[in-house]
Design an enzyme around this catalytic site. Sequence first.
Site, PDB file in Angstrom:
ATOM      1  CG  HIS A 158     -10.283  -8.420  -8.810  1.00  0.00           C
ATOM      2  ND1 HIS A 158     -10.381  -7.671  -9.962  1.00  0.00           N
ATOM      3  CD2 HIS A 158      -9.944  -7.540  -7.817  1.00  0.00           C
ATOM      4  CE1 HIS A 158     -10.129  -6.402  -9.675  1.00  0.00           C
ATOM      5  NE2 HIS A 158      -9.862  -6.301  -8.388  1.00  0.00           N
ATOM      6  CG  ASN A 182      -7.728  -3.439 -10.159  1.00  0.00           C
ATOM      7  OD1 ASN A 182      -8.800  -3.756 -10.651  1.00  0.00           O
ATOM      8  ND2 ASN A 182      -7.534  -3.366  -8.856  1.00  0.00           N
ATOM      9  CB  CYS A 207     -12.856  -5.697  -7.020  1.00  0.00           C
ATOM     10  SG  CYS A 207     -11.973  -4.152  -6.892  1.00  0.00           S
TER      11      CYS A 207
HETATM   12  O1  UT7 Z   1      -8.990  -4.022  -6.782  1.00  0.00           O
HETATM   13  C1  UT7 Z   1      -9.513  -3.478  -5.627  1.00  0.00           C
HETATM   14  C2  UT7 Z   1      -8.777  -3.933  -4.436  1.00  0.00           C
HETATM   15  N1  UT7 Z   1      -7.515  -3.255  -4.360  1.00  0.00           N
HETATM   16  C3  UT7 Z   1      -6.445  -3.882  -3.968  1.00  0.00           C
HETATM   17  O2  UT7 Z   1      -6.511  -5.074  -3.702  1.00  0.00           O
HETATM   18  C4  UT7 Z   1      -5.188  -3.103  -3.797  1.00  0.00           C
HETATM   19  C5  UT7 Z   1      -4.462  -3.553  -2.585  1.00  0.00           C
HETATM   20  N2  UT7 Z   1      -3.289  -2.730  -2.292  1.00  0.00           N
HETATM   21  C6  UT7 Z   1      -2.204  -2.730  -3.085  1.00  0.00           C
HETATM   22  O3  UT7 Z   1      -2.178  -3.374  -4.120  1.00  0.00           O
HETATM   23  C7  UT7 Z   1      -1.006  -1.933  -2.639  1.00  0.00           C
HETATM   24  O4  UT7 Z   1      -1.225  -1.423  -1.353  1.00  0.00           O
HETATM   25  C8  UT7 Z   1      -0.628  -0.745  -3.585  1.00  0.00           C
HETATM   26  C9  UT7 Z   1      -0.091  -1.292  -4.886  1.00  0.00           C
HETATM   27  C10 UT7 Z   1      -1.846   0.104  -3.871  1.00  0.00           C
HETATM   28  C11 UT7 Z   1       0.436   0.122  -2.950  1.00  0.00           C
HETATM   29  O5  UT7 Z   1       1.585  -0.681  -2.638  1.00  0.00           O
HETATM   30  P1  UT7 Z   1       2.225  -0.685  -1.182  1.00  0.00           P
HETATM   31  O6  UT7 Z   1       3.387  -1.553  -1.263  1.00  0.00           O
HETATM   32  O7  UT7 Z   1       1.156  -1.060  -0.200  1.00  0.00           O
HETATM   33  O8  UT7 Z   1       2.676   0.818  -1.008  1.00  0.00           O
HETATM   34  P2  UT7 Z   1       2.262   1.901   0.098  1.00  0.00           P
HETATM   35  O9  UT7 Z   1       0.929   2.486  -0.230  1.00  0.00           O
HETATM   36  O10 UT7 Z   1       2.469   1.313   1.459  1.00  0.00           O
HETATM   37  O11 UT7 Z   1       3.358   3.010  -0.109  1.00  0.00           O
HETATM   38  C12 UT7 Z   1       4.764   2.719   0.088  1.00  0.00           C
HETATM   39  C13 UT7 Z   1       5.564   3.892  -0.409  1.00  0.00           C
HETATM   40  C14 UT7 Z   1       5.099   5.237   0.132  1.00  0.00           C
HETATM   41  O12 UT7 Z   1       6.245   6.056   0.292  1.00  0.00           O
HETATM   42  P3  UT7 Z   1       6.916   6.230   1.749  1.00  0.00           P
HETATM   43  O13 UT7 Z   1       5.846   6.825   2.621  1.00  0.00           O
HETATM   44  O14 UT7 Z   1       7.332   4.857   2.188  1.00  0.00           O
HETATM   45  O15 UT7 Z   1       8.061   7.150   1.471  1.00  0.00           O
HETATM   46  C15 UT7 Z   1       4.266   5.790  -0.988  1.00  0.00           C
HETATM   47  O16 UT7 Z   1       4.223   7.204  -0.992  1.00  0.00           O
HETATM   48  O17 UT7 Z   1       5.460   3.980  -1.826  1.00  0.00           O
HETATM   49  C16 UT7 Z   1       5.019   5.301  -2.194  1.00  0.00           C
HETATM   50  N3  UT7 Z   1       4.190   5.178  -3.379  1.00  0.00           N
HETATM   51  C17 UT7 Z   1       4.684   5.265  -4.634  1.00  0.00           C
HETATM   52  N4  UT7 Z   1       5.926   5.477  -5.096  1.00  0.00           N
HETATM   53  C18 UT7 Z   1       6.096   5.500  -6.421  1.00  0.00           C
HETATM   54  C19 UT7 Z   1       2.854   4.943  -3.452  1.00  0.00           C
HETATM   55  N5  UT7 Z   1       2.477   4.883  -4.737  1.00  0.00           N
HETATM   56  C20 UT7 Z   1       3.593   5.082  -5.487  1.00  0.00           C
HETATM   57  C21 UT7 Z   1       3.823   5.121  -6.866  1.00  0.00           C
HETATM   58  N6  UT7 Z   1       5.100   5.343  -7.296  1.00  0.00           N
HETATM   59  N7  UT7 Z   1       2.855   4.952  -7.781  1.00  0.00           N
END
Ligand code: UT7
Length: 349
Positions: A276, A306, A114
């Site tokens: 970014h 992204n 990134c």
């Molecule tokens: O560019 C490189 C650097 N990268 C970043 O800066 C990314 C940083 N991280 C993020 O942007 C976020 O962590 C994400 C967008 C990747 C994920 O969002 P989050 O709010 O942190 O979600 P999470 O991974 O904590 O997951 C929360 C819930 C989980 O379900 P449970 O366990 O609470 O039932 C996941 O299984 O959301 C679920 N989940 C989804 N649900 C629907 C994860 N991905 C999805 C999805 N659709 N695509």
Amino acid sequence: MPKTKIAGIGYYVPKQIISNNDLLQYMETSDEWIQERTGIKERRYAHRTEETTTTMGVEAAKIAIERAGITKDDIDFIIFATLSPDYYFPGCGVLLQRAMKMGEVGALDIRNQCSGFIYSLSVADQFIKTGMYKNILIVASEKHSFGLDFSTRGRNISVIFGDGAGAVVLQPTEVANQGILSTHLHSDGESAEMLAMFNPGTHANHWMDQPAADFEDASIGQMFMSHQMIDKAQNFPNMDGPAVFKKAVVKFPEVISEALIKNNLLPKDLNLLIPHQANLRIAQYVQKKLQLTDDQVFNNIDKYGNTTAASIPIALCEAWEQGKVKDGDLICLAAFGSGFTWGSALMRW
Ligand code: UT7
């Protein structure tokens, strides 16, 4: 000593638009979840066979070169940033050199994910300031769609990434109110595995908190990539999203402030911040933390997702095309991502 200016800028995104709803055919997700958690509405995917990371980079490079008012033969150094290269090796720099029929100029590949564009800019800035090169082409391009886990298992990652390319031509400038003021680069390898694609690789689990069974069963030639590794999705990017998010919202404001302090400037002096495009929630957090107005921050993640190394030059180019970047404006570029690596660049346009 001259400073370094962006003399030409271009971007290319594939025609194929993939909406959040389009992803429902592959995995359990929803438009609502993706928009709420990331701000993404759609992204572009490259043509499966006709477009590569390099070919997209070539399209962006052609525009940047034309806008700089030079030809490809004037380019004296190439820097190519990507995490999704056409080949494991050699890098895309030489493939671009070949595709554009350029002379035997140096081609450097940057692997900083990134923050690849910021690192590229910083390296190029040193070459220009010392007078070593006069026209450096930086290309940042990603074809993520070719290597993502599109099952529900990989949905936290696959929904955020998109394909595209951005490019700039850098030249020396003696104009007082123009050019790169400073660049700031950082890394912290303690968290390398939090956002990584493990295989193919030579690690043999050396750095990973996992049993080495995959490797013990493999014969010497299979250690690079075995069936078990594929079964465990180790050939796809893996990410601890919440951990990356937590670190990003600290490091982004920190490295932007570092650039401003170095130049005795304040957040209110910024005409435009281009972060970014990792997640709209991260950009909004950074904006709030630095008390910037909506006009001071440019985001386009809603349209492209992204695009890793390419996200900053694509956004910078769009902002410039929309008249949001004008001569003399104070522009800050900042990135954080896998490695972790992060950085910023402050410039007068
Ligand atoms: O560019 C490189 C650097 N990268 C970043 O800066 C990314 C940083 N991280 C993020 O942007 C976020 O962590 C994400 C967008 C990747 C994920 O969002 P989050 O709010 O942190 O979600 P999470 O991974 O904590 O997951 C929360 C819930 C989980 O379900 P449970 O366990 O609470 O039932 C996941 O299984 O959301 C679920 N989940 C989804 N649900 C629907 C994860 N991905 C999805 C999805 N659709 N695509």
